[in-house]
Design an enzyme around this catalytic site. Structure first.
Site, short mmCIF file in Angstrom:
data_model
loop_
_atom_site.label_atom_id
_atom_site.label_comp_id
_atom_site.label_asym_id
_atom_site.label_seq_id
_atom_site.Cartn_x
_atom_site.Cartn_y
_atom_site.Cartn_z
N GLU A 280 -0.25 7.33 -5.76
CA GLU A 280 -0.94 6.07 -5.45
C GLU A 280 -1.79 6.27 -4.19
OE1 GLU A 280 0.54 1.47 -4.73
OE2 GLU A 280 1.71 3.12 -3.88
N LYS A 340 -2.12 -1.65 -11.89
CA LYS A 340 -0.80 -2.12 -11.48
C LYS A 340 -0.61 -3.59 -11.82
CE LYS A 340 2.20 -1.78 -7.38
NZ LYS A 340 2.22 -1.37 -5.95
N CYS A 390 4.60 2.70 -7.79
CA CYS A 390 5.31 2.35 -6.55
C CYS A 390 6.26 1.17 -6.77
CB CYS A 390 4.30 2.09 -5.44
SG CYS A 390 5.01 2.06 -3.78
#
Length: 527
Positions: A280, A340, A390
């Site tokens: 990321e 995301k 994440c």
């Protein structure tokens, strides 16, 4: 007068025991390998809430208070990474907010203790509270679920049947069973009560051991494809909230490490990868808008001879941003991408921004990210990759959807540079290990500054990097198409656990008037 100091001393000692129970649960979490302390901590908390050793019954008010203290004992040391660069206020505020859920568990424990089924019903109440704090507010905060402290524990196989919710329930049930055994030692009940207490203690462990032969093998099975995956950890020029002020330096670091891998492949020192995973924020310069960034990524992909999953920040036409992972295949350029879907409140976006900026000068550093759509799967060179970026790895639904949609292995691109030298990255790696068992998939974690790792389908860490050093991991992994029971069931186990808890609470409240005499019996008189 003599009784008052004694009462104060008792309250203080009980409060200390409540805090100690939270500290025991905290100590069970990585980077420590003391997973067995979690059920001990739950047992101590239940003993405090039920008033073991006290003649008077516990009250809902005391249950709330002692539960809140236990929550502080757990969350305050678990979450200091929240405030490492923004000061203690956000960290302590979040710890206090999460502790309220443990306080609610304390109230439910007091209510349910007045039933002969309390070891089971209290464990179910823990599951209900974990669901609640993983869902509310702002989408919830699942960090610190009991399951995420168990990647080295013998209860881990439970995740293959019921995911993280069943694993957490197993830990809570074991802890409640230990409390029941202690209760039996105090009151010396009939043999049937001993049998019930011992059964509650060992049930989760027996089931977990029985599940061991059913887990996905770490070795490729007949018909499984294997691929070679490289995880690149380029590191960052400096830590802290301003690490991405040198966005070009971060991109250059990851390009440089990928070119070094290409040299090692050419020299025969490393196998040629089929796919490269960048973390990321590897390119916070939008490569879809910036030709220099696009050229660098293309150069790296062509040199290594493989597509790269590039963690990028993309700027939308309305000036919002998406946290994306793009498949970048050499000169062919960008392909499929994962935007995301579960974005972090107070980090990637700030709810009620005008309100919270009154409390912290860092409020306006929160991003303007918007959630993406899609099923969490991208395809590259015939490989279906499930991605949880994440923060997403903490949420059950993210990878369940990916694997159900055909993901053959899991990639976790993450950026922990904003959390410095804290335990956050170890806690997140533990989640990835639980997800590997839950879905029977190999997991590749690519972190900007560490820890990057490869994890087998049984949750074993095969390779890992050190923190804050540039490094590349190259690992052959198997691609899997079959699914675990946990993947197939999805949310069903958690829903059933919560329904069962709600039924116990409802029945207890409904029968409260009819069972008034029972309400006055102290915990020492019943199991």
């Amino acid at each position: 007068m003599k009784g008052k100091p004694r009462e104060v001393a008792r309250i203080v000692l009980t409060g200390v025991a409540a805090v100690a129970s939270g500290l025991l649960v905290f100590a069970s979490f990585p980077p420590r390998h003391l997973w067995f302390l979690a059920p001990v901590g739950i047992a101590l908390l239940v003993a405090v809430l039920l008033g073991f050793g006290r003649e008077e019954p516990s009250t809902k008010k005391s249950g709330f208070g002692y539960g809140f203290l236990a929550g502080l004992g757990f969350f305050v040391p678990l979450l200091p990474w929240i405030g490492v660069y923004v000061g203690p206020l956000p960290w302590l505020a979040l710890a206090a907010a999460e502790s309220v859920f443990i306080a609610i568990f304390g109230v439910l424990t007091v209510v349910l203790s007045r039933s002969r089924w309390w070891p089971l019903s209290i464990a179910l109440a823990w599951s209900l509270v974990e669901w609640a704090r993983s869902s509310f507010p702002f989408g919830g905060f699942p960090w610190g679920r009991l399951a995420f402290g168990q990647p080295d524990g013998w209860l881990l196989p439970l995740a293959s049947i019921g995911g993280a919710p069943l694993l957490s329930f197993g830990v809570a049930l074991t802890g409640c069973g230990i409390a029941a055994v202690v209760h039996c030692l105090l009151v010396r009940p009939a043999p049937a009560m001993w049998v019930s207490a011992m059964a509650t203690t060992v049930t989760a462990s027996v089931v977990a051991v029985a599940l061991l032969p059913t887990l996905m093998s770490d070795d490729p099975e007949s018909g499984d494809r294997t691929i070679t995956v490289a995880a690149v950890q380029g590191s960052v020029p400096r830590l802290g909230l301003d690490f991405n002020a040198q966005r070009r330096a971060v991109l250059d670091n990851h390009v440089r490490e990928t070119l070094r891998l290409a040299d090692d492949v050419a020299a025969g020192n490393q196998p040629a990868p089929d796919l490269v995973v960048w973390p990321e924020n590897a390119s916070d310069i939008d490569p879809l808008r910036n030709s220099d960034a696009a050229a660098l990524i293309t150069e790296a992909s062509e040199a290594v001879g493989a597509p790269i999953l590039v963690g990028s920040v993309l700027v939308n036409d309305d000036r919002t941003t998406t946290n994306s992972v793009i498949v970048w295949d050499g000169a062919a350029g960008p392909g499929e991408r994962h935007d995301k879907k579960i974005i972090q409140p107070f980090g990637e976006y700030l709810p009620y921004r005008s309100f919270f900026r009154l409390f912290s000068e860092y409020a306006d550093r929160a991003g303007y990210f918007v959630p993406g759509t899609g099923n969490g799967v991208v395809h590259s060179a015939g490989i279906a990759v499930g991605i949880a970026t994440c923060y997403e790895v903490a949420f059950d639904r993210a990878l369940t959807e990916s694997v159900r949609s055909g993901a053959e292995f899991i990639a976790i691109p993450t950026n922990n540079a904003t959390f410095g030298d804290t335990e956050m990255t170890y806690q997140q790696l533990a989640m990835s290990r639980v997800r590997a068992v839950e879905h029977g998939r190999s997991v590749v974690v690519a972190a900007t500054s560490g820890i990057s790792a490869t994890v087998s389908p049984r949750g074993t860490v095969v390779q890992e990097t050190d923190l804050f050093v540039p490094e590349v991991l190259v690992q052959k992994i198997q691609l899997r198409s079959d699914t675990t029971v946990a993947t197939d069931l999805g949310r069903i186990p958690e829903v059933l656990l919560c329904i069962a808890a709600a039924l116990f609470v409802s029945v207890r409240i409904f029968n409260r008037q009819q069972n008034k005499p029972q309400d006055q019996i102290s915990p020492e008189k019943r199991l």
